[in-house]
Write an enzyme that holds these catalytic residues in place. Structure first.
Site, short mmCIF file in Angstrom:
data_model
loop_
_atom_site.label_atom_id
_atom_site.label_comp_id
_atom_site.label_asym_id
_atom_site.label_seq_id
_atom_site.Cartn_x
_atom_site.Cartn_y
_atom_site.Cartn_z
N ASP A 117 -1.28 -5.91 -8.03
CA ASP A 117 -0.43 -4.90 -8.76
C ASP A 117 1.05 -5.67 -8.86
OD1 ASP A 117 0.15 -5.42 -5.87
OD2 ASP A 117 -0.10 -3.30 -5.51
N ASP A 119 1.26 5.21 3.95
CA ASP A 119 0.86 6.30 3.47
C ASP A 119 -0.60 6.61 2.98
OD1 ASP A 119 1.09 4.89 1.31
OD2 ASP A 119 2.53 6.06 0.11
N HIS A 133 -1.80 4.14 1.03
CA HIS A 133 -2.12 3.86 -0.61
C HIS A 133 -2.96 2.40 -0.53
CE1 HIS A 133 2.02 1.51 -0.21
NE2 HIS A 133 1.04 0.32 -0.06
N GLU A 154 -0.45 5.35 -4.95
CA GLU A 154 0.15 6.22 -3.97
C GLU A 154 -0.91 7.55 -3.63
OE1 GLU A 154 2.01 4.97 -2.15
OE2 GLU A 154 4.08 4.44 -3.00
#
Ligand code: F6R
Length: 241
Positions: free
Chosen positions: A50, A117, A119, A124
């Protein structure tokens, strides 16, 4: 060891590289083996997972720069690509990235971390499990988690380009590394929870060759920990990671 085994069999292997803190011990170990002359990365090609949108490519926190600094430059790995988060046409940049991965023959080994979280990459919660490389908006939690790399949370970009969940699942082997107590809940949800876009890492349950490497703290929420230990201890010698 998995990277060494891969390079032994395929010196021109394609690696998928994650940034963040989790893979740093892996990069350090690979750099040590390279310094001892045990590993060569000359023919290796690498793709970052990313990239932030809006940071110039030479910004110290742009993921292409980070990967060069923490890994590639230390081992003589020259061919490192990342989605172009500085492109004028971000949609085209994502399509080009997917095409480049395909043209390289796909990713042999993808290293992953996991967000607090749940991801993977910057997919996400709520990310389509069929997603390909595209623009995503970071959650407030991820921006707060990543503020440690910037002067303040306000300096953390809001947008990123990330390989999609389906892009990650295309890699022939994925290795997720997680350490520390803060990862116990997302690791448990990803491995033992339901398959859900709310925990994008749970998509790894669909993968045919996914390895999860955790320390005791990150393993703290796993219900079947005793079974995993027993399985690992009894692994046949021919069966690699
Ligand atoms: C990084 C990435 C992220 C991180 C995750 C965990 O390229 O894609 O998914 O792997 O945010 O970050 P750390 O390892 O810093 O806890």
């Amino acid at each position: 060891d998995a990277v060494a085994e891969l390079l032994g069999r395929r010196p021109d292997a394609v690696l998928g590289l994650a940034t963040g803190s989790s893979p740093i011990p892996v990069y350090d170990e690979l750099a040590r083996r390279h310094a001892r002359g045990e590993l060569s990365f000359t023919g290796v090609r690498a793709f970052c997972l990313d990239e932030y949108v809006g940071l110039p490519q030479d910004h110290p926190e742009a993921y292409r720069s980070v990967i060069r600094r923490v890994f590639a430059d230390r081992v003589g790995l020259l061919d490192v690509r990342a989605p172009d988060g500085a492109a004028e046409d971000l949609v085209a940049a994502c399509a080009e990235y997917e095409a480049a991965i395909e043209a390289a023959g796909g990713i042999d080994l993808q290293l992953l971390g996991i967000g607090s979280d749940g991801h993977v990459g910057f997919n996400e919660p709520g990310s389509s499990l069929g997603s390909r490389t595209r623009l995503k908006t970071l959650t407030a939690k991820t921006r707060a988690d990543n503020a440690r790399f910037f002067d303040s949370v306000d300096a953390v970009p809001r947008h990123v380009l990330t390989q999609g969940v389906a892009t990650i699942l295309d890699a022939r082997h994925v290795i997720l590394v997680a350490t520390g107590e803060a990862k116990a809940a997302p690791v448990a949800a990803a491995i033992e929870g339901p398959l859900t876009a709310m925990v994008p890492a749970s998509a790894l349950q669909l993968h045919r060759h996914a390895s999860v490497v955790v320390d005791e703290a990150a393993a703290g929420g796993l219900r079947l920990a005793a079974y995993y230990r027993e399985t690992y201890a009894g692994k046949p010698s021919w069966q690699h990671l």
